[in-house]
Design a protein around this motif. Structure first.
Motif, PDB file in Angstrom:
ATOM      1  N   ILE A  62     -43.656 -55.201  25.105  1.00 59.84           N
ATOM      2  CA  ILE A  62     -43.352 -54.044  24.263  1.00 59.84           C
ATOM      3  C   ILE A  62     -42.407 -54.494  23.163  1.00 59.84           C
ATOM      4  CG2 ILE A  62     -41.344 -53.268  25.596  1.00 59.84           C
ATOM      5  CD1 ILE A  62     -42.291 -50.379  25.125  1.00 59.84           C
ATOM      6  N   GLN A  63     -42.360 -53.794  22.057  1.00 60.14           N
ATOM      7  CA  GLN A  63     -41.456 -54.179  20.967  1.00 60.14           C
ATOM      8  C   GLN A  63     -40.004 -54.086  21.418  1.00 60.14           C
ATOM      9  OE1 GLN A  63     -43.037 -50.685  18.704  1.00 60.14           O
ATOM     10  NE2 GLN A  63     -40.969 -50.584  17.873  1.00 60.14           N
ATOM     11  N   ASP A  64     -39.126 -54.842  20.742  1.00 55.79           N
ATOM     12  CA  ASP A  64     -37.737 -54.974  21.182  1.00 55.79           C
ATOM     13  C   ASP A  64     -36.837 -53.855  20.679  1.00 55.79           C
ATOM     14  OD1 ASP A  64     -38.200 -57.297  22.611  1.00 55.79           O
ATOM     15  OD2 ASP A  64     -37.970 -58.547  20.818  1.00 55.79           O
ATOM     16  N   GLU A  65     -37.203 -53.198  19.572  1.00 62.60           N
ATOM     17  CA  GLU A  65     -36.342 -52.153  19.024  1.00 62.60           C
ATOM     18  C   GLU A  65     -37.164 -51.206  18.166  1.00 62.60           C
ATOM     19  OE1 GLU A  65     -33.411 -53.955  16.580  1.00 62.60           O
ATOM     20  OE2 GLU A  65     -34.837 -54.893  15.233  1.00 62.60           O
ATOM     21  N   VAL A  66     -36.567 -50.043  17.857  1.00 66.54           N
ATOM     22  CA  VAL A  66     -37.191 -49.041  17.009  1.00 66.54           C
ATOM     23  C   VAL A  66     -36.197 -48.669  15.921  1.00 66.54           C
ATOM     24  CG1 VAL A  66     -38.129 -46.699  16.884  1.00 66.54           C
ATOM     25  CG2 VAL A  66     -38.578 -48.126  18.904  1.00 66.54           C
ATOM     26  N   SER A  67     -36.652 -48.683  14.680  1.00 69.54           N
ATOM     27  CA  SER A  67     -35.809 -48.282  13.552  1.00 69.54           C
ATOM     28  C   SER A  67     -36.615 -47.335  12.672  1.00 69.54           C
ATOM     29  CB  SER A  67     -35.375 -49.506  12.749  1.00 69.54           C
ATOM     30  OG  SER A  67     -34.556 -49.126  11.658  1.00 69.54           O
ATOM     31  N   ILE A  68     -36.067 -46.130  12.425  1.00 72.86           N
ATOM     32  CA  ILE A  68     -36.799 -45.121  11.662  1.00 72.86           C
ATOM     33  C   ILE A  68     -35.873 -44.445  10.660  1.00 72.86           C
ATOM     34  CG2 ILE A  68     -38.409 -44.625  13.539  1.00 72.86           C
ATOM     35  CD1 ILE A  68     -36.806 -42.080  14.033  1.00 72.86           C
TER      36      ILE A  68
ATOM     37  N   GLU B  90     -39.778 -37.613  13.479  1.00 73.67           N
ATOM     38  CA  GLU B  90     -40.913 -38.535  13.488  1.00 73.67           C
ATOM     39  C   GLU B  90     -41.463 -38.671  14.901  1.00 73.67           C
ATOM     40  OE1 GLU B  90     -41.819 -43.153  12.119  1.00 73.67           O
ATOM     41  OE2 GLU B  90     -40.131 -42.056  11.267  1.00 73.67           O
ATOM     42  N   ARG B  91     -42.764 -38.924  14.962  1.00 71.68           N
ATOM     43  CA  ARG B  91     -43.445 -39.208  16.224  1.00 71.68           C
ATOM     44  C   ARG B  91     -43.718 -40.706  16.278  1.00 71.68           C
ATOM     45  NH1 ARG B  91     -48.592 -39.657  18.187  1.00 71.68           N
ATOM     46  NH2 ARG B  91     -49.100 -38.546  20.120  1.00 71.68           N
ATOM     47  N   VAL B  92     -43.241 -41.368  17.312  1.00 67.96           N
ATOM     48  CA  VAL B  92     -43.332 -42.823  17.414  1.00 67.96           C
ATOM     49  C   VAL B  92     -44.126 -43.190  18.671  1.00 67.96           C
ATOM     50  CG1 VAL B  92     -42.032 -44.977  17.656  1.00 67.96           C
ATOM     51  CG2 VAL B  92     -41.140 -43.128  16.211  1.00 67.96           C
ATOM     52  N   VAL B  93     -45.096 -44.093  18.513  1.00 68.95           N
ATOM     53  CA  VAL B  93     -45.885 -44.577  19.641  1.00 68.95           C
ATOM     54  C   VAL B  93     -45.494 -46.025  19.911  1.00 68.95           C
ATOM     55  CG1 VAL B  93     -48.191 -45.043  20.521  1.00 68.95           C
ATOM     56  CG2 VAL B  93     -47.783 -43.033  19.079  1.00 68.95           C
ATOM     57  N   LEU B  94     -45.044 -46.315  21.136  1.00 71.21           N
ATOM     58  CA  LEU B  94     -44.678 -47.675  21.550  1.00 71.21           C
ATOM     59  C   LEU B  94     -45.784 -48.203  22.463  1.00 71.21           C
ATOM     60  CD1 LEU B  94     -40.904 -47.142  22.465  1.00 71.21           C
ATOM     61  CD2 LEU B  94     -41.895 -47.767  20.261  1.00 71.21           C
ATOM     62  N   ASN B  95     -46.572 -49.141  21.975  1.00 66.95           N
ATOM     63  CA  ASN B  95     -47.629 -49.724  22.795  1.00 66.95           C
ATOM     64  C   ASN B  95     -47.032 -50.708  23.787  1.00 66.95           C
ATOM     65  OD1 ASN B  95     -49.802 -48.390  21.452  1.00 66.95           O
ATOM     66  ND2 ASN B  95     -49.502 -49.782  19.735  1.00 66.95           N
TER      67      ASN B  95
ATOM     68  N   LEU C 105     -51.043 -53.050  34.498  1.00 66.88           N
ATOM     69  CA  LEU C 105     -52.099 -53.982  34.113  1.00 66.88           C
ATOM     70  C   LEU C 105     -53.096 -53.434  33.096  1.00 66.88           C
ATOM     71  CD1 LEU C 105     -52.861 -55.433  37.661  1.00 66.88           C
ATOM     72  CD2 LEU C 105     -51.297 -56.345  35.923  1.00 66.88           C
ATOM     73  N   LYS C 106     -52.787 -52.270  32.505  1.00 70.02           N
ATOM     74  CA  LYS C 106     -53.674 -51.709  31.484  1.00 70.02           C
ATOM     75  C   LYS C 106     -52.886 -51.454  30.202  1.00 70.02           C
ATOM     76  CE  LYS C 106     -56.734 -49.325  34.727  1.00 70.02           C
ATOM     77  NZ  LYS C 106     -57.298 -48.000  35.120  1.00 70.02           N
ATOM     78  N   PRO C 107     -53.516 -51.599  29.032  1.00 65.79           N
ATOM     79  CA  PRO C 107     -52.829 -51.219  27.796  1.00 65.79           C
ATOM     80  C   PRO C 107     -52.432 -49.748  27.853  1.00 65.79           C
ATOM     81  CG  PRO C 107     -54.830 -52.448  27.326  1.00 65.79           C
ATOM     82  CD  PRO C 107     -54.865 -52.141  28.794  1.00 65.79           C
ATOM     83  N   ASP C 108     -51.196 -49.467  27.461  1.00 63.60           N
ATOM     84  CA  ASP C 108     -50.670 -48.109  27.603  1.00 63.60           C
ATOM     85  C   ASP C 108     -49.720 -47.825  26.450  1.00 63.60           C
ATOM     86  OD1 ASP C 108     -50.288 -45.622  28.763  1.00 63.60           O
ATOM     87  OD2 ASP C 108     -50.085 -46.452  30.779  1.00 63.60           O
ATOM     88  N   SER C 109     -49.079 -46.659  26.457  1.00 62.03           N
ATOM     89  CA  SER C 109     -48.142 -46.329  25.379  1.00 62.03           C
ATOM     90  C   SER C 109     -47.121 -45.312  25.848  1.00 62.03           C
ATOM     91  CB  SER C 109     -48.893 -45.783  24.164  1.00 62.03           C
ATOM     92  OG  SER C 109     -49.563 -44.592  24.494  1.00 62.03           O
ATOM     93  N   ILE C 110     -45.949 -45.381  25.211  1.00 63.03           N
ATOM     94  CA  ILE C 110     -44.903 -44.369  25.347  1.00 63.03           C
ATOM     95  C   ILE C 110     -44.882 -43.582  24.045  1.00 63.03           C
ATOM     96  CG2 ILE C 110     -42.429 -43.965  25.685  1.00 63.03           C
ATOM     97  CD1 ILE C 110     -42.307 -46.716  27.032  1.00 63.03           C
ATOM     98  N   ILE C 111     -44.815 -42.260  24.133  1.00 63.13           N
ATOM     99  CA  ILE C 111     -44.810 -41.423  22.932  1.00 63.13           C
ATOM    100  C   ILE C 111     -43.439 -40.756  22.808  1.00 63.13           C
ATOM    101  CG2 ILE C 111     -45.865 -39.460  21.752  1.00 63.13           C
ATOM    102  CD1 ILE C 111     -48.437 -40.109  23.266  1.00 63.13           C
ATOM    103  N   LEU C 112     -42.779 -41.011  21.675  1.00 58.92           N
ATOM    104  CA  LEU C 112     -41.446 -40.461  21.413  1.00 58.92           C
ATOM    105  C   LEU C 112     -41.540 -39.419  20.304  1.00 58.92           C
ATOM    106  CD1 LEU C 112     -39.360 -43.779  21.219  1.00 58.92           C
ATOM    107  CD2 LEU C 112     -39.992 -42.464  23.260  1.00 58.92           C
ATOM    108  N   GLU C 113     -40.825 -38.318  20.465  1.00 59.90           N
ATOM    109  CA  GLU C 113     -40.648 -37.334  19.397  1.00 59.90           C
ATOM    110  C   GLU C 113     -39.163 -37.328  19.041  1.00 59.90           C
ATOM    111  OE1 GLU C 113     -42.227 -33.781  21.074  1.00 59.90           O
ATOM    112  OE2 GLU C 113     -44.285 -34.258  20.510  1.00 59.90           O
ATOM    113  N   ILE C 114     -38.848 -37.764  17.827  1.00 63.91           N
ATOM    114  CA  ILE C 114     -37.453 -37.975  17.422  1.00 63.91           C
ATOM    115  C   ILE C 114     -37.054 -36.909  16.415  1.00 63.91           C
ATOM    116  CG2 ILE C 114     -35.859 -39.596  16.337  1.00 63.91           C
ATOM    117  CD1 ILE C 114     -37.579 -41.839  17.458  1.00 63.91           C
ATOM    118  N   ALA C 115     -35.956 -36.230  16.683  1.00 62.74           N
ATOM    119  CA  ALA C 115     -35.495 -35.130  15.835  1.00 62.74           C
ATOM    120  C   ALA C 115     -34.897 -35.655  14.532  1.00 62.74           C
ATOM    121  CB  ALA C 115     -34.458 -34.289  16.582  1.00 62.74           C
TER     122      ALA C 115
END
Length: 632
Positions: free
Chosen positions: A38-44, A49-54, A80-90
């Motif tokens: 997964i990516q190491d950080e999120v910067s927005i 914003e709606r952010v999807v972390l694969n 063991l499957k490709p997945d995602s976390i969905i963030l909703e950021i105020a």
């Protein structure tokens, strides 16, 4: 004996540790290494914003955060499957950057914390309002531009005002007197040096000396408020004493302070919206205008308040992979929508027009389900009721809904149900219980063991049409209502059944029907006597229209019930527009005896304002009988 016990202990340990081991082709059992990609950080930026972390994980995973401005919409996943976390950021409304985190856990094997950085409001160009008003006399207005950027401006459209930037970074607007007799308007764009950040301002000068207006763009005067309600302050531009008026007691507006001798003033007006405790969207407005003379100079904010905390969206032509969070990311399967619309969070299900073939029974939970949308609406009232979403069944029960434990009154509204084809002796392709209802729906062309139009227990049927349904069994009817179910403006026509309760409608156990048509139904038994209606004595009919000449099991209580001829075209026939198979149209001709013969108080009881296709429900002196209102 010891060897046997040891074998069972080893077998148990194998199953317990199975989730953290794997077996190679050579039979060697190995422990799975905990891994998380997964990516190491999120910067927005500062906006919501709606952010999807694969991600991909070697173990089942769970995500959480203690940061109150981050909402995790999808927080669990598999291994063991490709997945995602969905963030909703105020949105970040502060002038400082802020930092938070999302923490991901792989059972007890691995924990990873991902920092989330959000830029401050100062990275934007923020204006205290989007509209500046001047009256006919003109004047000067200073606007505080909130930003850390070196901003510039350009005209987008219009002209007529002098605009400059002060040394302190404010915007100064000058308006000469307006002698043109027409409203003057100019829109400008503010931007930073790299043109990566922008904002817009509209300037309007009226042709009147009096000025009372909400400081909002036209599209912003049409507000959508969430179910929980809110409290806010709205800016009003005025140059004379003003007052407000609201359409409903759930909208509360504070007093407008006196402006004294000020020539022109912006004042903050407190507005609060109560929580919507009903389970239907509601609408209202706030008018602001000159005190004692609202009609002469006024401006209006329109309010739509949600009945749910969240809407789940379904669109037949949506691409695969949607999560139901918007029309753009809609599910393309109605089964997925029904599964996601969980009553525990007060959700609604909105379904765009189109065909939805189902392969298994839909389980309707305690949520409102609305169909017939174009697929771009933001308000339920904007859909076109003349178009429906079509649910096509198969050799199984189409939909069931068991007891409504919370007592919530919910509806399925704007659908066609067809295509059920089963000899099952279940209660019907639609089996609905307790506190639910069908509204603005068509149930047609279903073949079922019994009750091919459905079984409805302690429910409401409103503005519905049942036709072309065929019940095969030796019991039941086409439409069976029981335990206090009430029918309002229902049309039940051209169905047939071989059950002991006839080919049309069976009513028992305290059921009532208002403004309802029963015509052309047929009991296919050799000695059938209950083509239209089978009732017991504890049933009431008000202002209904029923084909004459058919027996009734026990005579119900009747009031103003019309007898219809078996000939559709006769003067005392229902005079439907088209009764031919394949071209059915059960709206009424202008000469129908069912027009203006309904009971108005019945539709007022259920707050019924439109018919099954959206026409005004009472178009003449009284409501029409049946699902369709003849437009006047």
């Amino acid at each position: 004996m010891k060897d046997t016990i040891s074998k069972y202990i080893l077998l148990g340990l194998f199953f317990i540790t199975g989730i953290i081991v794997s077996c190679d082709d050579d039979g060697v059992i190995r422990r799975v290494t905990p891994e998380l990609t997964i990516q190491d950080e999120v910067s927005i930026g500062p906006l919501a914003e709606r952010v999807v972390l694969n991600l991909k994980s070697s173990y089942p995973w769970f995500a959480e955060t203690e940061t109150d401005w981050i909402n995790i919409r999808r927080a669990r996943g598999h291994a063991l499957k490709p997945d995602s976390i969905i963030l909703e950021i105020a949105e970040n409304v502060e002038m400082a950057d802020r930092e938070g985190y999302v923490e991901i856990r792989l059972m007890d094997q691995l924990t990873k914390r991902i920092p989330v950085t959000q830029l401050s409001r100062g990275s934007l160009i923020t204006l205290p309002k989007k509209v500046v008003y001047f009256n006919r006399q003109g004047g000067d207005e200073t606007i505080d531009v909130i930003t850390e950027q070196n901003w510039q401006f350009e005209t987008i459209e219009g002209e007529g005002f002098v605009i400059s930037k002060s040394e302190s970074g404010d915007m100064v607007i000058h308006a000469d007197p307006n002698s043109t007799g027409n409203q003057k308007r100019q829109s400008i764009r503010l931007f930073d040096e790299s043109r990566s950040v922008e904002n817009e301002l509209t300037i309007i000068q009226t042709t009147k000396d009096e000025l009372v207006a909400w400081s909002l763009l036209p599209e912003e005067k049409d507000c959508i408020i969430q179910r929980a309600g809110n409290a806010d302050e709205f800016l009003v531009t005025l140059n004379r004493e003003a007052e407000t008026k609201t359409s409903a007691d759930w909208i509360k507006v504070g007093a407008i302070p006196s402006i004294g001798n000020n020539i022109m003033t912006d004042v903050q007006v407190a507005v609060s919206i109560d929580e919507n405790l009903d389970y239907d969207e509601r609408y209202g407005y706030i008018v602001v205008g000159e005190k004692g003379n609202l009609d002469a100079s006024s401006d209006t904010i329109y309010i739509t308040q949600r009945a749910s905390n969240e809407i789940v969206y379904v669109r037949a032509d949506a691409p695969a992979g949607g999560d139901g969070s918007s029309w753009e990311r809609a599910f393309n399967s109605i089964a997925a929508g029904f599964t996601a619309a969980d009553y525990t969070k007060l959700k609604e299900l909105w379904v765009a027009k189109g065909d939805y073939q189902i392969t298994t029974t839909l389980n309707w939970k305690e949520v409102n389900v609305f169909g017939g949308f174009e697929g771009n609406e933001v308000k339920r009232k904007d859909r076109d009721l003349s178009q429906k979403s079509r649910i096509i069944g198969g050799p199984f029960q189409t939909m069931n809904a068991w007891n409504n434990e919370n007592g919530i009154r919910v509806f399925i509204d704007g659908f066609i149900f067809e295509g059920a084809n089963s000899q099952s002796d279940y209660m019907g392709p639609l089996e609905i219980y307790k506190g639910r209802g069908l509204r603005n729906c068509i149930i047609r062309n279903n073949t079922y063991g019994k009750n091919s139009g459905g079984y409805f227990d302690n429910c409401e049927l409103i503005n519905c049409v049942f036709y072309g349904n065929n019940s095969l069994g030796s019991t039941g009817a086409v439409v069976h209502v029981s335990n206090g179910t009430k029918l309002y403006n229902v049309t039940i026509v051209n169905n047939q059944g071989g059950g002991g309760a006839g080919g049309g409608l069976r009513m028992d156990k305290g059921t009532e029907a208002y403004n309802t048509i029963l015509w052309g139904n047929k009991d296919t038994r050799p000695k059938g006597a209950y083509n239209q209606l089978y009732t017991d004595s504890n049933v009431k009919l008000y202002n209904c229209a029923i084909q004459t000449g058919d027996g009734v099991y026990q005579e119900p209580t009747k009031s103003n019930v019309i007898s219809l001829s078996a000939n559709n075209d006769a003067s005392d026939g229902p005079q439907f527009v088209n009764i031919n198979s394949g071209g059915e149209d059960f709206s009424l001709r202008s000469s129908s005896c069912c027009i203006d013969k309904g009971l108005n108080s019945a539709v007022e009881t259920v707050k019924l304002s439109v018919d099954i296709i959206g026409n005004n429900r009472i178009a003449g002196s009284s409501v029409d009988i049946g699902a369709y209102e003849f437009p006047k």
